[in-house]
Each structure stands twice: as C-alpha cells, then as structure tokens.
Design a protein around this motif. Structure first.
Motif, PDB file in Angstrom:
ATOM      1  N   LYS A  60      -5.198   8.486  -5.249  1.00 15.60           N
ATOM      2  CA  LYS A  60      -4.291   8.691  -4.135  1.00 15.60           C
ATOM      3  C   LYS A  60      -3.089   9.483  -4.622  1.00 15.60           C
ATOM      4  O   LYS A  60      -2.667   9.335  -5.767  1.00 15.60           O
ATOM      5  CB  LYS A  60      -3.815   7.347  -3.568  1.00 15.60           C
ATOM      6  CG  LYS A  60      -4.917   6.524  -2.942  1.00 15.60           C
ATOM      7  CD  LYS A  60      -4.397   5.363  -2.134  1.00 15.60           C
ATOM      8  CE  LYS A  60      -3.610   4.377  -2.946  1.00 15.60           C
ATOM      9  NZ  LYS A  60      -3.236   3.170  -2.219  1.00 15.60           N
ATOM     10  N   PRO A  61      -2.521  10.311  -3.765  1.00 15.06           N
ATOM     11  CA  PRO A  61      -1.310  11.027  -4.169  1.00 15.06           C
ATOM     12  C   PRO A  61      -0.169  10.043  -4.392  1.00 15.06           C
ATOM     13  O   PRO A  61      -0.138   8.952  -3.811  1.00 15.06           O
ATOM     14  CB  PRO A  61      -1.021  11.962  -2.997  1.00 15.06           C
ATOM     15  CG  PRO A  61      -1.785  11.408  -1.846  1.00 15.06           C
ATOM     16  CD  PRO A  61      -2.936  10.626  -2.423  1.00 15.06           C
ATOM     17  N   PHE A  62       0.765  10.422  -5.246  1.00 19.62           N
ATOM     18  CA  PHE A  62       1.893   9.549  -5.568  1.00 19.62           C
ATOM     19  C   PHE A  62       2.708   9.252  -4.321  1.00 19.62           C
ATOM     20  O   PHE A  62       3.100  10.151  -3.589  1.00 19.62           O
ATOM     21  CB  PHE A  62       2.785  10.210  -6.622  1.00 19.62           C
ATOM     22  CG  PHE A  62       3.986   9.387  -6.972  1.00 19.62           C
ATOM     23  CD1 PHE A  62       3.857   8.221  -7.696  1.00 19.62           C
ATOM     24  CD2 PHE A  62       5.251   9.780  -6.570  1.00 19.62           C
ATOM     25  CE1 PHE A  62       4.960   7.461  -8.024  1.00 19.62           C
ATOM     26  CE2 PHE A  62       6.360   9.023  -6.897  1.00 19.62           C
ATOM     27  CZ  PHE A  62       6.214   7.867  -7.618  1.00 19.62           C
ATOM     28  N   ASP A  63       2.938   7.984  -4.070  1.00 21.87           N
ATOM     29  CA  ASP A  63       3.742   7.532  -2.936  1.00 21.87           C
ATOM     30  C   ASP A  63       4.916   6.733  -3.480  1.00 21.87           C
ATOM     31  O   ASP A  63       4.730   5.609  -3.953  1.00 21.87           O
ATOM     32  CB  ASP A  63       2.901   6.672  -1.999  1.00 21.87           C
ATOM     33  CG  ASP A  63       3.666   6.166  -0.797  1.00 21.87           C
ATOM     34  OD1 ASP A  63       4.815   6.613  -0.569  1.00 21.87           O
ATOM     35  OD2 ASP A  63       3.123   5.318  -0.070  1.00 21.87           O
ATOM     36  N   LYS A  73      10.988  -2.791  -3.744  1.00 18.29           N
ATOM     37  CA  LYS A  73      11.058  -3.237  -2.345  1.00 18.29           C
ATOM     38  C   LYS A  73      10.321  -2.286  -1.400  1.00 18.29           C
ATOM     39  O   LYS A  73      10.194  -2.576  -0.222  1.00 18.29           O
ATOM     40  CB  LYS A  73      12.516  -3.340  -1.903  1.00 18.29           C
ATOM     41  CG  LYS A  73      13.284  -4.439  -2.607  1.00 18.29           C
ATOM     42  CD  LYS A  73      14.693  -4.524  -2.093  1.00 18.29           C
ATOM     43  CE  LYS A  73      15.476  -5.597  -2.823  1.00 18.29           C
ATOM     44  NZ  LYS A  73      16.871  -5.636  -2.369  1.00 18.29           N
ATOM     45  N   GLY A  74       9.864  -1.144  -1.898  1.00 17.94           N
ATOM     46  CA  GLY A  74       9.139  -0.190  -1.058  1.00 17.94           C
ATOM     47  C   GLY A  74      10.030   0.508  -0.050  1.00 17.94           C
ATOM     48  O   GLY A  74       9.586   0.815   1.054  1.00 17.94           O
ATOM     49  N   MET A 124      18.856   8.574  -5.410  1.00 19.23           N
ATOM     50  CA  MET A 124      17.503   8.745  -4.879  1.00 19.23           C
ATOM     51  C   MET A 124      16.493   8.893  -6.021  1.00 19.23           C
ATOM     52  O   MET A 124      15.406   8.308  -5.979  1.00 19.23           O
ATOM     53  CB  MET A 124      17.433   9.970  -3.960  1.00 19.23           C
ATOM     54  CG  MET A 124      18.269   9.843  -2.705  1.00 19.23           C
ATOM     55  SD  MET A 124      17.633   8.617  -1.563  1.00 19.23           S
ATOM     56  CE  MET A 124      16.234   9.476  -0.917  1.00 19.23           C
ATOM     57  N   ARG A 125      16.856   9.641  -7.049  1.00 19.39           N
ATOM     58  CA  ARG A 125      15.959   9.821  -8.191  1.00 19.39           C
ATOM     59  C   ARG A 125      15.761   8.516  -8.948  1.00 19.39           C
ATOM     60  O   ARG A 125      14.697   8.285  -9.517  1.00 19.39           O
ATOM     61  CB  ARG A 125      16.499  10.913  -9.104  1.00 19.39           C
ATOM     62  CG  ARG A 125      16.365  12.287  -8.495  1.00 19.39           C
ATOM     63  CD  ARG A 125      16.873  13.383  -9.412  1.00 19.39           C
ATOM     64  NE  ARG A 125      16.752  14.654  -8.745  1.00 19.39           N
ATOM     65  CZ  ARG A 125      17.749  15.531  -8.600  1.00 19.39           C
ATOM     66  NH1 ARG A 125      18.933  15.276  -9.118  1.00 19.39           N
ATOM     67  NH2 ARG A 125      17.550  16.659  -7.962  1.00 19.39           N
ATOM     68  N   SER A 126      16.786   7.650  -8.940  1.00 17.53           N
ATOM     69  CA  SER A 126      16.653   6.375  -9.633  1.00 17.53           C
ATOM     70  C   SER A 126      15.615   5.466  -8.955  1.00 17.53           C
ATOM     71  O   SER A 126      15.095   4.551  -9.580  1.00 17.53           O
ATOM     72  CB  SER A 126      17.999   5.664  -9.708  1.00 17.53           C
ATOM     73  OG  SER A 126      18.382   5.131  -8.456  1.00 17.53           O
ATOM     74  N   TYR A 127      15.323   5.749  -7.693  1.00 18.98           N
ATOM     75  CA  TYR A 127      14.280   5.018  -6.959  1.00 18.98           C
ATOM     76  C   TYR A 127      12.919   5.699  -7.069  1.00 18.98           C
ATOM     77  O   TYR A 127      11.942   5.260  -6.480  1.00 18.98           O
ATOM     78  CB  TYR A 127      14.632   4.863  -5.483  1.00 18.98           C
ATOM     79  CG  TYR A 127      15.592   3.737  -5.206  1.00 18.98           C
ATOM     80  CD1 TYR A 127      15.155   2.417  -5.156  1.00 18.98           C
ATOM     81  CD2 TYR A 127      16.943   3.976  -4.995  1.00 18.98           C
ATOM     82  CE1 TYR A 127      16.026   1.377  -4.898  1.00 18.98           C
ATOM     83  CE2 TYR A 127      17.832   2.944  -4.745  1.00 18.98           C
ATOM     84  CZ  TYR A 127      17.361   1.657  -4.689  1.00 18.98           C
ATOM     85  OH  TYR A 127      18.231   0.626  -4.437  1.00 18.98           O
ATOM     86  N   GLY A 128      12.858   6.824  -7.774  1.00 26.32           N
ATOM     87  CA  GLY A 128      11.589   7.521  -7.974  1.00 26.32           C
ATOM     88  C   GLY A 128      11.294   8.603  -6.950  1.00 26.32           C
ATOM     89  O   GLY A 128      10.198   9.166  -6.949  1.00 26.32           O
ATOM     90  N   PHE A 129      12.248   8.913  -6.091  1.00 23.54           N
ATOM     91  CA  PHE A 129      12.039   9.973  -5.113  1.00 23.54           C
ATOM     92  C   PHE A 129      12.254  11.322  -5.772  1.00 23.54           C
ATOM     93  O   PHE A 129      13.174  11.492  -6.568  1.00 23.54           O
ATOM     94  CB  PHE A 129      12.977   9.824  -3.903  1.00 23.54           C
ATOM     95  CG  PHE A 129      12.722   8.589  -3.099  1.00 23.54           C
ATOM     96  CD1 PHE A 129      11.603   8.494  -2.297  1.00 23.54           C
ATOM     97  CD2 PHE A 129      13.588   7.516  -3.143  1.00 23.54           C
ATOM     98  CE1 PHE A 129      11.343   7.358  -1.551  1.00 23.54           C
ATOM     99  CE2 PHE A 129      13.353   6.378  -2.403  1.00 23.54           C
ATOM    100  CZ  PHE A 129      12.231   6.298  -1.607  1.00 23.54           C
ATOM    101  N   PRO A 174       5.168   0.089  -4.016  1.00 22.57           N
ATOM    102  CA  PRO A 174       5.613  -0.604  -5.227  1.00 22.57           C
ATOM    103  C   PRO A 174       4.569  -0.645  -6.345  1.00 22.57           C
ATOM    104  O   PRO A 174       4.922  -0.722  -7.509  1.00 22.57           O
ATOM    105  CB  PRO A 174       5.934  -2.017  -4.741  1.00 22.57           C
ATOM    106  CG  PRO A 174       6.185  -1.885  -3.286  1.00 22.57           C
ATOM    107  CD  PRO A 174       5.299  -0.749  -2.834  1.00 22.57           C
ATOM    108  N   LYS A 175       3.296  -0.565  -6.000  1.00 19.61           N
ATOM    109  CA  LYS A 175       2.253  -0.569  -7.030  1.00 19.61           C
ATOM    110  C   LYS A 175       2.258   0.741  -7.822  1.00 19.61           C
ATOM    111  O   LYS A 175       1.965   0.754  -9.001  1.00 19.61           O
ATOM    112  CB  LYS A 175       0.881  -0.792  -6.402  1.00 19.61           C
ATOM    113  CG  LYS A 175       0.707  -2.188  -5.849  1.00 19.61           C
ATOM    114  CD  LYS A 175      -0.649  -2.357  -5.228  1.00 19.61           C
ATOM    115  CE  LYS A 175      -0.776  -3.739  -4.620  1.00 19.61           C
ATOM    116  NZ  LYS A 175      -2.029  -3.925  -3.901  1.00 19.61           N
TER     117      LYS A 175
END
Length: 83
Positions: A19-22, A34-35, A76-81, A26-27
C-alpha cells in the motif's frame, strides 16, 4: 501474463501488494500514533500562522510570516507528513 505463469512454474510466491504510504495510518507511521489528518495536526502552530497571514497584506505576508510558516512545517514533518 507470462510472469504469472513463470512464477507458477517456478514455485515462487508473487510479491505482496504494498500500500502507498499513508501518514494517517498509525501502523505505517509511528510518528502519528493518533492517526491525525493534516487538517487537525499542529493546531498550536496553525493558528498563529493563519492569524499572521490575515494580519498582513498578501504582498508582504510571506516575508512577515516566514517564522510562523517554518514552525508549522516543522511540526507537520514531526508527525510524518511530507510537506
């Protein structure tokens, strides 16, 4: 077509579909347990950024609000965006 046949004959299993990175999953993204969606992440930096852009004219806002924008991007980057 022949890839399926050759893999059937060789006995190797087909590769699992990835699957593409989402960043909201959280997985896939442990930085966002927290998603949170991008619209809901970082309210503590989003509001000052938005207020700054409302306070200044459109021609001068990018320069005057640069610090607030950089803080929000870092959050935002710290959350992985990827922004």
């Amino acid at each position: 077509m022949f890839e399926k046949v050759s893999s059937w004959w060789s006995g190797s299993k087909p590769e699992a579909e990835t699957k593409p990175f989402d960043p909201t999953d959280p997985k896939q993204n442990p930085l966002n347990p927290k998603g949170l969606k991008p619209c809901c992440a970082c309210p503590e930096t989003k509001r000052p950024r938005d207020d700054c852009f409302l306070k200044y004219d459109a021609s001068e806002a990018p320069l005057k609000c640069k610090e607030e924008v950089e803080k929000h991007l870092a959050c935002m980057r710290s959350y992985g965006f990827k922004v």
